[in-house]
Design a protein around this motif. Structure first.
Motif, short mmCIF file in Angstrom:
data_model
loop_
_atom_site.label_atom_id
_atom_site.label_comp_id
_atom_site.label_asym_id
_atom_site.label_seq_id
_atom_site.Cartn_x
_atom_site.Cartn_y
_atom_site.Cartn_z
N ASP A 42 0.82 -1.22 0.00
CA ASP A 42 0.00 0.00 0.00
C ASP A 42 0.85 1.26 0.00
O ASP A 42 0.47 2.28 -0.60
CB ASP A 42 -0.94 0.01 1.21
N LEU A 43 2.01 1.21 0.66
CA LEU A 43 2.82 2.41 0.84
C LEU A 43 3.86 2.61 -0.26
O LEU A 43 4.43 3.70 -0.36
CB LEU A 43 3.54 2.36 2.20
N GLN A 44 4.14 1.57 -1.06
CA GLN A 44 5.22 1.70 -2.04
C GLN A 44 4.90 2.74 -3.11
O GLN A 44 5.82 3.34 -3.69
CB GLN A 44 5.51 0.33 -2.66
N VAL B 3 7.40 10.23 -1.97
CA VAL B 3 6.90 11.45 -1.31
C VAL B 3 6.97 11.32 0.20
O VAL B 3 7.31 12.28 0.89
CB VAL B 3 5.45 11.73 -1.77
N HIS B 4 6.62 10.14 0.71
CA HIS B 4 6.63 9.90 2.16
C HIS B 4 7.46 8.64 2.45
O HIS B 4 6.90 7.59 2.80
CB HIS B 4 5.20 9.73 2.68
N PRO B 5 8.75 8.71 2.31
CA PRO B 5 9.57 7.49 2.48
C PRO B 5 9.56 6.96 3.91
O PRO B 5 9.75 5.76 4.12
CB PRO B 5 10.97 7.96 2.08
N TRP B 6 9.32 7.83 4.88
CA TRP B 6 9.35 7.38 6.28
C TRP B 6 8.23 6.40 6.58
O TRP B 6 8.34 5.57 7.50
CB TRP B 6 9.26 8.58 7.21
N SER B 7 7.11 6.49 5.84
CA SER B 7 5.97 5.62 6.14
C SER B 7 6.28 4.15 5.92
O SER B 7 5.81 3.28 6.65
CB SER B 7 4.76 6.04 5.30
N ALA B 8 7.10 3.85 4.89
CA ALA B 8 7.46 2.46 4.62
C ALA B 8 8.59 1.96 5.49
O ALA B 8 8.93 0.78 5.45
CB ALA B 8 7.82 2.30 3.14
N THR B 9 9.19 2.87 6.28
CA THR B 9 10.30 2.48 7.13
C THR B 9 9.85 1.51 8.21
O THR B 9 10.56 0.55 8.55
CB THR B 9 10.95 3.71 7.77
N TRP B 10 8.66 1.75 8.76
CA TRP B 10 8.20 0.94 9.90
C TRP B 10 7.99 -0.52 9.54
O TRP B 10 8.56 -1.40 10.21
CB TRP B 10 6.93 1.55 10.49
N PRO B 11 7.20 -0.87 8.53
CA PRO B 11 7.07 -2.31 8.21
C PRO B 11 8.37 -2.92 7.72
O PRO B 11 8.67 -4.08 8.02
CB PRO B 11 5.99 -2.34 7.13
#
Length: 300
Positions: free
Chosen positions: A230-232, A237-245
Motif C-alpha cells: 500500500d505504501l510503495q 513522497v513519504h519514504p518514512w511511512s514504509a520504514t516501519w514495516p
C-alpha cells in the motif's frame, strides 16, 4: 542451556526481539491504539502524535495500529511454517535412514530434484493454483524447507548412524524407530535447529513478498507485506511511512536467523566443552586429576 543461550549477545538479542514480538501479537488480540482498518480521508499523512504514534497513511489509516495487528500474521506464519517444516523434514529423514537401500537412494534423488525449486517460486505456484491465503504460504514454505532440512541432515544422519554407540544400540536389540528417536534425531538437533530458524525467517520474508505481490494474505488481513504494498506508491513522497514495516520485517528475520546459531552453540556438546575450557573449568579439572594421581606416589 538457557543460561548459555542468554550469555551470548546474539542469543540475548534474538530472545528479546522474539519475546517482544509474541507479546505484541498477544496484546493486539485485545487492544490496538486505533482500529487498524478504519480509514479517515481527513487525516491523510498525519504526522506522528499521541493519537497516531507513527502517523497515518494515504487513506488515513493508523500506521501503528496496523503494524501492531500485523504481528499476529507474522507469528502465525513463522510458527506454522516451522511446524510443517519440522514434520516434513523428520519424516523424510526417517525414510532416508530407516528404509531399504533402494528407497533411501530414490528418496535422495527426489530430494535433490525438489530442493532445486526456490521457496518463493514454489509458494507463488501454489498460491496461483489454490488462491492466495496464509495457509497456502505456511504449507508451501514448510514443504520447501522440510525438503531442505532433510537433504542437509542426510549427511549428518549417515555419519551418526555409523557411530559406535548407534552400532552398539542396534546390536543390543534397539529397533529402527528407537535408534531414530534416541540417537539420530537428538544428535542432529543442532543442525535441525539452525535449518528450522532459517525456515521461519524465510517464511516471514515469503509472506511479506507474496502479500506485496498480491499472492499472500488477503486485503482483510493485517500484514506487513500488505502494508508495504500500500505504501510503495508513495515512497518517493513519504519514504518514512514504509520504514516501519520494512524495519519490523528486517528485525524479526535477523532475530530468527541469529536464534538458530545461538541455540546451536548453546546445545552443541563440542562447543559447550570448549566454553568450559575457555573459562578455566577444564584447567581446574586437569589440576585435580594430576593431584589425585600424584598423591599415592608421594605417600609411598
Amino acid at each position: 542451556m538457557i543460561r548459555r543461550l542468554l550469555a551470548r549477545p546474539t542469543g540475548g538479542f534474538a530472545v528479546v526481539v522474539l519475546a517482544l514480538l509474541v507479546v505484541l501479537a498477544a496484546v493486539s488480540l485485545v487492544w490496538t491504539p486505533q482500529d487498524p482498518f478504519r480509514t479517515d480521508p481527513f487525516r491523510q499523512w498525519a504526522a506522528p502524535s499521541p493519537a497516531h504514534w507513527f502517523g497515518t497513511d494515504a487513506s488515513g489509516r493508523d500506521i501503528a495500529s496496523y503494524l501492531l495487528a500485523g504481528t499476529r500474521t507474522t507469528v502465525l506464519v513463522a510458527v506454522g511454517s516451522g511446524v510443517v517444516a519440522s514434520v516434513v523434514g523428520i519424516a523424510l529423514t526417517a525414510i532416508g535412514s530407516l528404509t531399504a537401500r533402494w528407497v533411501r537412494e530414490g528418496t535422495a534423488v527426489l530430494l535433490d530434484i525438489l530442493v532445486a525449486f526456490p521457496t518463493l517460486l514454489t509458494a507463488m505456484l501454489l498460491t496461483a493454483v489454490f488462491g492466495g491465503s496464509l495457509g497456502i504460504v505456511v504449507v508451501s514454505v514448510g514443504l520447501s524447507f522440510g525438503v531442505t532440512i532433510a537433504r542437509v541432515a542426510r549427511g549428518e544422519i549417515r555419519r551418526i548412524a555409523r557411530s559406535d554407540y548407534v552400532v552398539a544400540a542396534r546390536a543390543s536389540g534397539v529397533g529402527p524407530v528407537g535408534v531414530l528417536t534416541r540417537h539420530l534425531v537428538p544428535n542432529a538437533a543442532p543442525l535441525f535447529t539452525v535449518q528450522l530458524s532459517l525456515a521461519m525467517a524465510t517464511a516471514v520474508l515469503a509472506e511479506a513478498g507474496l502479500s506485496y505481490l498480491g499472492y499472500g494474505a488477503g486485503s482483510d488481513t493485517a500484514s506487513w507485506g500488505n502494508m508495504l504494498a500500500d505504501l510503495q506508491t508513495y515512497i518517493g513522497v513519504h519514504p518514512w511511512s514504509a520504514t516501519w514495516p520494512g524495519a519490523a520485517i528486517a528485525l524479526v528475520v535477523a532475530a530468527l536467523s541469529l536464534l538458530g546459531d545461538a541455540v546451536r552453540d548453546a546445545t552443541d556438546p563440542r562447543l559447550t566443552t570448549g566454553d568450559r575450557a575457555a573459562t578455566g573449568t577444564g584447567d581446574r579439572d586437569a589440576d585435580d586429576a594430576a593431584t589425585t594421581t600424584t598423591t599415592p606416589g608421594v605417600t609411598a
